[in-house]
Design a protein around this motif. Structure first.
Motif, PDB file in Angstrom:
ATOM      1  N   SER A  75       0.854  -1.196   0.000  1.00 52.93           N
ATOM      2  CA  SER A  75       0.000   0.000   0.000  1.00 52.93           C
ATOM      3  C   SER A  75       0.880   1.232   0.000  1.00 52.93           C
ATOM      4  O   SER A  75       1.852   1.315   0.764  1.00 52.93           O
ATOM      5  CB  SER A  75      -0.913   0.012   1.238  1.00 52.93           C
ATOM      6  N   PRO A  77       0.887   5.112   0.841  1.00 50.22           N
ATOM      7  CA  PRO A  77       0.086   6.091   1.582  1.00 50.22           C
ATOM      8  C   PRO A  77      -0.224   7.347   0.769  1.00 50.22           C
ATOM      9  O   PRO A  77      -1.280   7.942   0.926  1.00 50.22           O
ATOM     10  CB  PRO A  77       0.945   6.391   2.810  1.00 50.22           C
ATOM     11  N   GLN A  79      -0.743   7.541  -2.509  1.00 46.15           N
ATOM     12  CA  GLN A  79      -1.821   7.215  -3.443  1.00 46.15           C
ATOM     13  C   GLN A  79      -3.161   7.082  -2.717  1.00 46.15           C
ATOM     14  O   GLN A  79      -4.214   7.478  -3.230  1.00 46.15           O
ATOM     15  CB  GLN A  79      -1.479   5.909  -4.173  1.00 46.15           C
ATOM     16  N   LEU A  80      -3.142   6.583  -1.484  1.00 44.60           N
ATOM     17  CA  LEU A  80      -4.388   6.464  -0.731  1.00 44.60           C
ATOM     18  C   LEU A  80      -4.955   7.840  -0.375  1.00 44.60           C
ATOM     19  O   LEU A  80      -6.170   8.053  -0.409  1.00 44.60           O
ATOM     20  CB  LEU A  80      -4.122   5.658   0.546  1.00 44.60           C
ATOM     21  N   ARG A  81      -4.094   8.811  -0.049  1.00 48.18           N
ATOM     22  CA  ARG A  81      -4.580  10.146   0.252  1.00 48.18           C
ATOM     23  C   ARG A  81      -5.172  10.811  -0.970  1.00 48.18           C
ATOM     24  O   ARG A  81      -6.178  11.522  -0.874  1.00 48.18           O
ATOM     25  CB  ARG A  81      -3.415  10.992   0.818  1.00 48.18           C
ATOM     26  N   ARG A  83      -6.664   9.275  -3.538  1.00 50.72           N
ATOM     27  CA  ARG A  83      -7.973   8.654  -3.803  1.00 50.72           C
ATOM     28  C   ARG A  83      -9.033   9.172  -2.827  1.00 50.72           C
ATOM     29  O   ARG A  83     -10.190   9.373  -3.183  1.00 50.72           O
ATOM     30  CB  ARG A  83      -7.835   7.136  -3.680  1.00 50.72           C
ATOM     31  N   TYR A  84      -8.631   9.411  -1.591  1.00 55.38           N
ATOM     32  CA  TYR A  84      -9.592   9.919  -0.606  1.00 55.38           C
ATOM     33  C   TYR A  84     -10.035  11.331  -0.958  1.00 55.38           C
ATOM     34  O   TYR A  84     -11.211  11.670  -0.833  1.00 55.38           O
ATOM     35  CB  TYR A  84      -8.938   9.895   0.795  1.00 55.38           C
TER      36      TYR A  84
END
Length: 310
Positions: A75, A77, A79-81, A83-84
């Motif tokens: 994962s 982090p 890229q996750l932020r 997308r959010y």
């Protein structure tokens, strides 16, 4: 022969202290005695010593590094932020509210630039119309005031100046002398004197008396007082010499110095002092259970213990 120190009765409260008997085990000194003798003999296990933490695998039990989780997904982090943020932006119904114009800041004190309501007519700095000023009439003109206090300066008053009159030296004394001489001149004779009163005083003398004085009293003869008794010398204090006594001190007879004893002296051994018997005292006593445990489990049979059941 008496034993030195306290007796058994005074120490532990018994007539005689019994001798201490062991259970048969040999005495082993506790000084410099190893706890485990087998650990000090023959070859022992030698560990490699402590190792410091490093990036090598030498300080771990496994020869290779083993992951805690195997096959877990990677994962990112960042890229996750992202997308959010995209998911939250889709929830907006329209574009973000942007005002038509930016905020305006006042450019000076007293201006209304940047305000919502604009200028207020009641606070306008313009002056209202006023009538023409008509100054009052002038006062009548007079001569300017003259400088000076008036004492010693002429021509400072409104009216005419007073004429100067000369004042003689000691005029008051001269006038008083003239008035006194005029008063003496008007007198026709001397002072009035009345010759009808025979006394020398206008009022009677309160201390004057026409009665004859009584005859003088003879003073009484004084009684002579007998002289007090005075000893030929001052009194003396008895200071061991008997100098102040009436009788002479008796002659001293020689005699040997002997002190009479009230009672014969006795030594500490001869004196009989009553000592009460001391009360019961406690002494160390080993319990029966602890004694049985010591007998059944000791240093000789601690490897193969044999417990006793009752």
């Amino acid at each position: 022969m008496p034993v030195e120190g306290k007796s058994d009765m005074e120490r532990i409260g018994l007539f005689s202290e019994m001798s201490y008997v062991t259970i048969g085990d040999k005495y082993v000194s506790c000084y410099m005695r190893p706890f485990n003798e087998a650990a000090t003999k023959n070859r022992q296990m030698l560990p490699g010593g402590t190792k410091t933490m490093s990036a090598l695998q030498a300080g771990y039990f496994d020869p290779e590094f083993v992951r805690i989780f195997e096959g877990e997904a990677y994962s990112d982090p960042v890229q996750l932020r992202r997308r959010y943020r995209l998911a939250e932006a889709k929830k907006n119904l329209g574009k973000a509210f942007i005002p038509s114009n930016g905020d305006k800041w006042p450019c000076g004190l007293g201006t209304y630039y940047g305000t919502i309501g604009g200028p207020v007519p009641y606070f306008t700095p313009q002056l209202r119309g006023r009538e023409k000023y008509i100054p009052p009439g002038k006062n009548f003109y007079t001569n300017p005031g003259k400088k000076g206090t008036g004492y010693g300066y002429p021509n400072l008053t409104i009216g005419e100046q007073y004429p100067h009159a000369a004042d003689g030296y000691e005029v008051e004394r001269i006038n008083a002398k003239k008035a006194r001489e005029e008063h003496i001149r008007l007198l026709k004779g001397g002072p009035f004197k009345l010759n009808l009163y025979p006394q020398a005083y206008f009022d009677e003398n309160p201390y004057f008396s026409d009665k004859p004085l009584p005859p003088l009293k003879k003073p009484l003869p004084e009684k002579l007082i007998a002289a007090p008794f005075i000893p030929p010398s001052p009194a003396k204090k008895p200071g061991g010499m008997k100098g102040g006594t009436f009788d002479p001190y008796p002659s001293h007879s020689t005699e040997p110095y002997i002190t009479e004893k009230t009672q014969p002296f006795r030594s500490s051994t001869e004196r009989k002092i009553f000592h009460p018997s001391p009360g019961p005292k406690s002494r160390p006593v080993t319990s029966v259970i602890a004694l049985n445990v010591t007998r059944s489990l000791n240093s000789n049979n601690y490897k193969n213990p044999q417990l006793t059941f009752y």
